[in-house]
Design a protein around this motif. Structure first.
Motif, PDB file in Angstrom:
ATOM      1  N   VAL A 159      12.995   6.329   3.099  1.00  0.00           N
ATOM      2  CA  VAL A 159      12.765   5.017   2.487  1.00  0.00           C
ATOM      3  C   VAL A 159      12.028   5.194   1.167  1.00  0.00           C
ATOM      4  CG1 VAL A 159      11.543   2.818   2.731  1.00  0.00           C
ATOM      5  CG2 VAL A 159      12.742   3.807   4.690  1.00  0.00           C
ATOM      6  N   LEU A 160      12.484   4.442   0.145  1.00  0.00           N
ATOM      7  CA  LEU A 160      11.826   4.475  -1.157  1.00  0.00           C
ATOM      8  C   LEU A 160      10.895   3.299  -1.365  1.00  0.00           C
ATOM      9  CD1 LEU A 160      14.013   6.664  -1.797  1.00  0.00           C
ATOM     10  CD2 LEU A 160      13.993   5.782  -4.145  1.00  0.00           C
ATOM     11  N   THR A 161      11.299   2.118  -0.881  1.00  0.00           N
ATOM     12  CA  THR A 161      10.485   0.931  -1.095  1.00  0.00           C
ATOM     13  C   THR A 161      10.892  -0.148  -0.096  1.00  0.00           C
ATOM     14  OG1 THR A 161       9.654  -0.594  -2.805  1.00  0.00           O
ATOM     15  CG2 THR A 161      12.027  -0.180  -2.781  1.00  0.00           C
ATOM     16  N   TRP A 162      10.175  -1.264  -0.126  1.00  0.00           N
ATOM     17  CA  TRP A 162      10.430  -2.380   0.785  1.00  0.00           C
ATOM     18  C   TRP A 162      10.814  -3.619  -0.007  1.00  0.00           C
ATOM     19  CZ3 TRP A 162       7.529  -7.064   1.680  1.00  0.00           C
ATOM     20  CH2 TRP A 162       6.493  -7.267   0.756  1.00  0.00           C
ATOM     21  N   ASP A 216       0.864  -1.182   0.000  1.00  0.00           N
ATOM     22  CA  ASP A 216       0.000   0.000   0.000  1.00  0.00           C
ATOM     23  C   ASP A 216       0.903   1.236   0.000  1.00  0.00           C
ATOM     24  OD1 ASP A 216      -1.798   2.039   0.415  1.00  0.00           O
ATOM     25  OD2 ASP A 216      -2.902   1.010   2.010  1.00  0.00           O
ATOM     26  N   VAL A 217       1.341   1.626  -1.192  1.00  0.00           N
ATOM     27  CA  VAL A 217       2.355   2.678  -1.340  1.00  0.00           C
ATOM     28  C   VAL A 217       1.887   3.991  -0.716  1.00  0.00           C
ATOM     29  CG1 VAL A 217       3.707   4.033  -2.981  1.00  0.00           C
ATOM     30  CG2 VAL A 217       3.289   1.604  -3.412  1.00  0.00           C
ATOM     31  N   ASP A 218       0.642   4.354  -0.959  1.00  0.00           N
ATOM     32  CA  ASP A 218       0.138   5.629  -0.441  1.00  0.00           C
ATOM     33  C   ASP A 218       0.178   5.669   1.085  1.00  0.00           C
ATOM     34  OD1 ASP A 218      -0.332   6.555  -2.985  1.00  0.00           O
ATOM     35  OD2 ASP A 218      -2.425   5.913  -3.019  1.00  0.00           O
ATOM     36  N   TYR A 219      -0.240   4.573   1.727  1.00  0.00           N
ATOM     37  CA  TYR A 219      -0.235   4.552   3.185  1.00  0.00           C
ATOM     38  C   TYR A 219       1.192   4.551   3.722  1.00  0.00           C
ATOM     39  CZ  TYR A 219      -1.144   3.423   8.029  1.00  0.00           C
ATOM     40  OH  TYR A 219      -1.175   3.473   9.402  1.00  0.00           O
ATOM     41  N   MET A 220       2.054   3.744   3.122  1.00  0.00           N
ATOM     42  CA  MET A 220       3.411   3.595   3.633  1.00  0.00           C
ATOM     43  C   MET A 220       4.244   4.859   3.462  1.00  0.00           C
ATOM     44  SD  MET A 220       3.596   0.791   5.201  1.00  0.00           S
ATOM     45  CE  MET A 220       5.372   0.872   5.506  1.00  0.00           C
ATOM     46  N   GLN A 221       3.845   5.749   2.558  1.00  0.00           N
ATOM     47  CA  GLN A 221       4.618   6.977   2.357  1.00  0.00           C
ATOM     48  C   GLN A 221       4.745   7.800   3.646  1.00  0.00           C
ATOM     49  OE1 GLN A 221       6.519   8.474   0.055  1.00  0.00           O
ATOM     50  NE2 GLN A 221       6.416   6.571  -1.114  1.00  0.00           N
ATOM     51  N   GLN A 222       3.673   7.818   4.441  1.00  0.00           N
ATOM     52  CA  GLN A 222       3.729   8.597   5.690  1.00  0.00           C
ATOM     53  C   GLN A 222       4.705   7.966   6.686  1.00  0.00           C
ATOM     54  OE1 GLN A 222      -0.050   8.437   7.930  1.00  0.00           O
ATOM     55  NE2 GLN A 222      -0.675   6.781   6.569  1.00  0.00           N
TER      56      GLN A 222
END
Length: 352
Positions: free
Chosen positions: A148-151, A130-136
């Motif tokens: 962080v850019l990604t997991w 969930d990219v949008d949620y994880m951005q915060q």
């Protein structure tokens, strides 16, 4: 010979870092191209390294006239704690590390060290994708100078050791390596073992020499890092699903144009897709290799016995760190969605 090799690697890393400190901009430039350095602790065959190769490929395909990406595996530039410090200063542009290493910079990351946080791999992947949620969450380290850019999927962690483990009682008195996280230390101690935090690169020798009795990680550690040569029992107690993350120096990221940043962000997401696919493939191969070629015995345990032992660890973490509450609650909602979905699927299958 090993001591000489380690000394040579250390000298190389020190020379690179010193050169960067003295020259800074010049150290990162090759002709007209900006050198982008990425450090990580895994081997060249590991899914994470293969994901980073896709990152490099995409960046250079689209911005090859401006950037050259160089990847340093095998802790060549230092352990995870060290390379994070280098990423803060800009000596390295990107590092791939486990989330426990970010806990000292942003309290929210402690939630991923909570034992039995996710109830299934499906729920875990849903949250992380969930990219949008994880951005915060990813922006929480801005003040520390990186983002962080990604997991990347680092699988499900379980205990492996020189002695078989069937119940938590079998862990009593065993010295077990854990990640350098207070939550992981508390979890291990709650199981009855003696937690021994140390760098991942030190684990093989530590088990071999009897400094520790075992460690906890995914199955790839047995084969990719050869831990199955020195630890012959792997117990599926499945206590954590802890992601690794690709961290970028914030000054570097902020210095990119909007178009360049989008390319780097797309490269990061593409690298995650590659890593996830390679992970599924390699984890099955690792199980077969460990069992058939290395003589590792895989032990299925009653997971609930282990869950009961660490219930207080979960409660204490929530009471002591308010920063994890929102993300924890979000994860529980996702857990329920996937649990409900599993129950519906089960009922449908039973009805056939």
């Amino acid at each position: 010979m090993k001591a000489f090799k380690k000394a040579s690697v250390a000298a190389f890393a020190a020379g690179l870092i010193l050169g960067c400190a003295m020259l800074m901009g010049g150290c990162g430039v090759n002709g007209d191209k900006r050198i982008v350095r990425i450090a990580h602790s895994q081997s060249e065959t590991h899914p994470e390294h293969l994901g980073l190769l896709k990152f490099k490929e995409y960046v250079e395909e689209n911005l090859g006239d401006k950037f050259e990406v160089q990847i340093y595996p095998n802790e060549l530039l230092g352990g995870q704690t060290k390379v994070i410090e280098l990423a803060q200063t800009g000596a390295i542009d990107f590092v791939l590390v486990g989330t426990p290493n970010l806990e000292n910079f942003a309290d929210v990351y402690e939630v991923f060290s909570m034992p039995y946080l996710f109830t299934s791999e499906e729920a875990y992947h849903s949250v992380m994708n969930d990219v949008d949620y994880m951005q915060q969450v990813y922006r929480s380290t801005d003040e520390a100078g990186f983002q962080v850019l990604t997991w990347y999927n680092a699988g499900t962690r379980s205990f492996y050791s020189k002695k078989p483990v069937h119940t938590p009682e079998d862990l009593k008195g065993l010295k077990m390596r854990v990640q350098q996280s207070p939550a992981s230390v508390n979890m291990c101690n709650a199981f009855g073992a003696a937690a021994s935090p140390m760098s991942f690169g030190e684990v093989y020798t530590a088990i071999q020499q009897g400094v520790i009795d075992g460690a906890e990680n995914n199955e790839l550690a047995l084969t990719n890092n050869k831990h199955g040569e020195v630890a012959k029992y792997y117990a599926y107690n499945k206590h954590q699903m802890v992601p690794d993350v690709l961290v970028g120096n914030l000054k570097f990221l902020d210095g990119l144009s909007e178009e360049e940043f989008e390319i780097f962000q797309e490269a990061a997401l593409i690298s995650t897709e590659e890593e996830l696919a390679e992970w599924e493939k390699q984890i099955e191969e690792a199980k077969e290799t460990a069992a058939n070629d290395m003589g590792v015995e895989f032990i299925d345990v009653d997971v609930q016995l282990f869950k009961d032992k660490v219930a207080d660890v979960q409660a204490d973490m929530l009471a002591e760190n308010e920063s994890i509450r929102d993300l924890y609650d979000h994860i529980q909602q996702v857990n329920e969605e996937y649990q409900d979905g599993s129950e519906e699927t089960k009922k449908t299958q039973e009805g056939k």
